[in-house]
Design a protein around this motif. Structure first.
Motif, short mmCIF file in Angstrom:
data_model
loop_
_atom_site.label_atom_id
_atom_site.label_comp_id
_atom_site.label_asym_id
_atom_site.label_seq_id
_atom_site.Cartn_x
_atom_site.Cartn_y
_atom_site.Cartn_z
N LEU A 137 0.83 -1.21 0.00
CA LEU A 137 0.00 0.00 0.00
C LEU A 137 0.86 1.25 0.00
N LYS A 141 0.93 4.90 -2.78
CA LYS A 141 0.35 6.08 -2.13
C LYS A 141 0.58 7.30 -3.00
N TRP A 171 -4.34 -0.21 6.60
CA TRP A 171 -3.95 1.13 6.14
C TRP A 171 -4.35 2.20 7.15
#
Length: 553
Positions: A137, A141, A171
């Motif tokens: 993740l 970004k 997250w």
């Protein structure tokens, strides 16, 4: 008439239903049939009769909306009586078909099972996978923002197989940690749930006296725990079981003798840089051993309801026994891994063949019997060396080796002879062989191959044969000596070199455990050395200690 009516009511038929004809009331969809209520067949589906072939039954003519009068009722009853002789009444219940209660219960169980195991459980996400998802993740970004690129969560769901809620939770937790200026922590708190294991420290066990921890029950009582809890700790290797052997007491002089013996086993040219033991192919170890006819307690495994074996002896304290002398050398292996010399020189009993002086219930006069020698002294030992050991060495020694100088190593028993024995000097050189008698240090069974492990292997095979007479015992010992694999003997020779390392590390003392260096695994990998190297620091320290002791004495 009454019996027919009761039977129809039991089977679920009404007065206006027929078995084989379709009337207007049968084709009406206002209500389900009796079979449909049970849930076995659909409405309008033909029901097979598993007991009898279907037969035509006279049709009962009835108007669906006409109210019957008394004459019509009487006429219908007359037709029913006449048709009862033609109709085949089915069995009251069929053993091939499940009953209504069984079908309902089985259906309920299948529904319950389906509800419980409808969807396989998703495995719990590990900390390593949480970190991998977080890195996935963070790499997707938006630059300068705390948001993800559109579609990143969907990609993570497809990549790792977890729901959007799980990915989003990872997250969101990472964003809160960054907002609080903390480092990313992906470890979950699953280890905090459930019942906690009881912890036992080293001091709690070590502070208990040795006599109070000889069994699990006593140890559990001293720790204020249950025996099962302590047993689980043993299975998890938090508590280590140990059988404490009784070692011979060693004086300072004996320690130095052990150090000197081990230092002599190291090649002189290798000591300054890389101390290495001799290959020991020209060594022969000899030793005596008592072999008993049986053990006081013999463990066996029996089938269910099998009678217990009944073993008898004249005396439990005077079990028949024979003394044997065994001689072994180090096996030799070829380049292809085949055994060229098994190292088994022989094993010989100290017995005499004597004729029976009188007749008894066991034998007649003059029968040759095998009797053990009453006293194994220097005369018997010298005769065993000259008449048996030397002849066996000359017969079995590999002919392709070079100079045949063989060192016969024995312990310090009083029955053994020395190299300077006058009669031995007449036989120690013959047919190109030179035999040198050498004594190992006293109280030093770990430096003899036979005491180190080979006698134990032979004895385990003897008890499997379960000899009953002294003649059977002699044959069982010789057969067990021959059956034992040469690889076992070769492993014991390797263990001798590893034991020599421990003697140097402990400066001649015997407060060490026998080393187990995974010889089988090393041999399978092809990394088992033929000659073991000694630690140079231990060699230098032992040389210094021995020189100081020698200077003081």
């Amino acid at each position: 008439m009454a019996s027919d009516q009761e039977e129809d009511d039991f089977l679920g038929y009404s007065d206006n239903e027929g078995d084989g004809a379709n009337t207007e009331s049968d084709s009406d969809d206002d209500g389900p049939t009796a079979v449909d209520e049970n849930g076995d067949f659909d409405e309008g589906q033909s029901v097979p009769d598993l007991n009898e072939a279907p037969q035509q039954v006279p049709e009962l003519n009835e108007e669906p909306h006409q109210v019957p009068n008394d004459e019509d009722v009487a006429e219908q009853q007359t037709e029913a009586v006449s048709s009862s002789h033609l109709q085949v009444v089915p069995y009251l219940f069929d053993l091939n078909m499940p009953s209504h209660e069984e079908s309902t219960s089985s259906q309920h169980q299948s529904d319950t099972t389906t509800q419980v195991h409808h969807k396989p459980r998703t495995p719990r996400i590990s900390n390593e996978l949480r970190l991998e998802i977080l890195l996935f993740l963070l790499c997707r970004k938006n630059v300068g923002e705390e948001t993800l690129i559109h579609g990143t969560v969907d990609l993570a769901v497809k990549e790792y197989g977890y729901t959007r809620r799980t990915i989003g939770g990872i997250w969101n937790k990472a964003k809160k940690q960054k907002a609080a200026l903390n480092s990313y922590v992906v470890q979950n708190k699953y280890h905090n749930c459930g019942r906690k294991r009881i912890q036992v420290t080293y001091e709690q066990v070590a502070s208990i006296g040795m006599g109070d921890r000889t069994c699990i029950r006593d140890l559990a009582q001293m720790l204020n725990l249950g025996p099962t809890t302590v047993w689980r700790m043993v299975m998890r290797k938090l508590i280590k079981p140990h059988s404490s052997p009784l070692h011979p007491g060693i004086s300072d002089d004996c320690k130095m003798a052990r150090v000197r013996w081990v230092l002599r086993l190291i090649m002189d040219i290798s000591i300054p840089h890389e101390p290495t033991y001799y290959s020991m192919f020209d060594f022969i170890h000899i030793d005596e051993k008592w072999f008993y006819l049986t053990k006081k307690n013999q463990r066996v495994y029996l089938a269910n309801n099998e009678p217990f074996p009944h073993r008898t002896a004249k005396s439990r304290t005077k079990i028949p026994k024979f003394m044997f002398m065994a001689a072994v050398a180090r096996p030799r292996w070829g380049e292809d891994g085949q055994c060229e010399f098994d190292g088994k020189i022989g094993i010989f009993p100290f017995t005499d063949s004597i004729a029976a002086k009188r007749t008894s219930k066991n034998r007649v006069k003059g029968t040759i019997e095998t009797k053990p020698i009453k006293s194994v002294n220097q005369i018997a030992t010298r005769g065993m060396l000259i008449n048996n050991i030397i002849l066996a060495i000359k017969e079995k020694w590999p002919p392709h080796v070079g100079e045949k100088v063989i060192y016969i190593i024995q312990d310090n028993a009083k029955a053994h002879i020395l190299q300077a024995d006058p009669e031995w000097q007449q036989h120690f050189q013959q047919d190109g062989f030179t035999f040198v008698l050498t004594q190992q240090p006293p109280n030093n069974p770990d430096c003899n191959i036979l005491d180190l492990g080979y006698f134990r292997s032979i004895q385990s095979l003897i008890h499997k044969k379960m000899p009953r007479t002294v003649e059977d015992l002699s044959g069982a010992v010789i057969d067990s000596f021959k059956e034992l694999h040469p690889k076992t003997l070769s492993n014991v020779w390797m263990t001798l070199q590893f034991v020599s390392k421990e003697i140097l590390k402990h400066k001649g003392n015997n407060d060490y455990q026998l080393p187990h260096n995974k010889k089988k695994i090393l041999a399978d990998e092809g990394n088992l050395p033929e000659q073991v190297k000694a630690p140079i620091w231990a060699v230098n320290e032992c040389i210094q200690v021995y020189d100081e002791w020698k200077a003081n004495h």
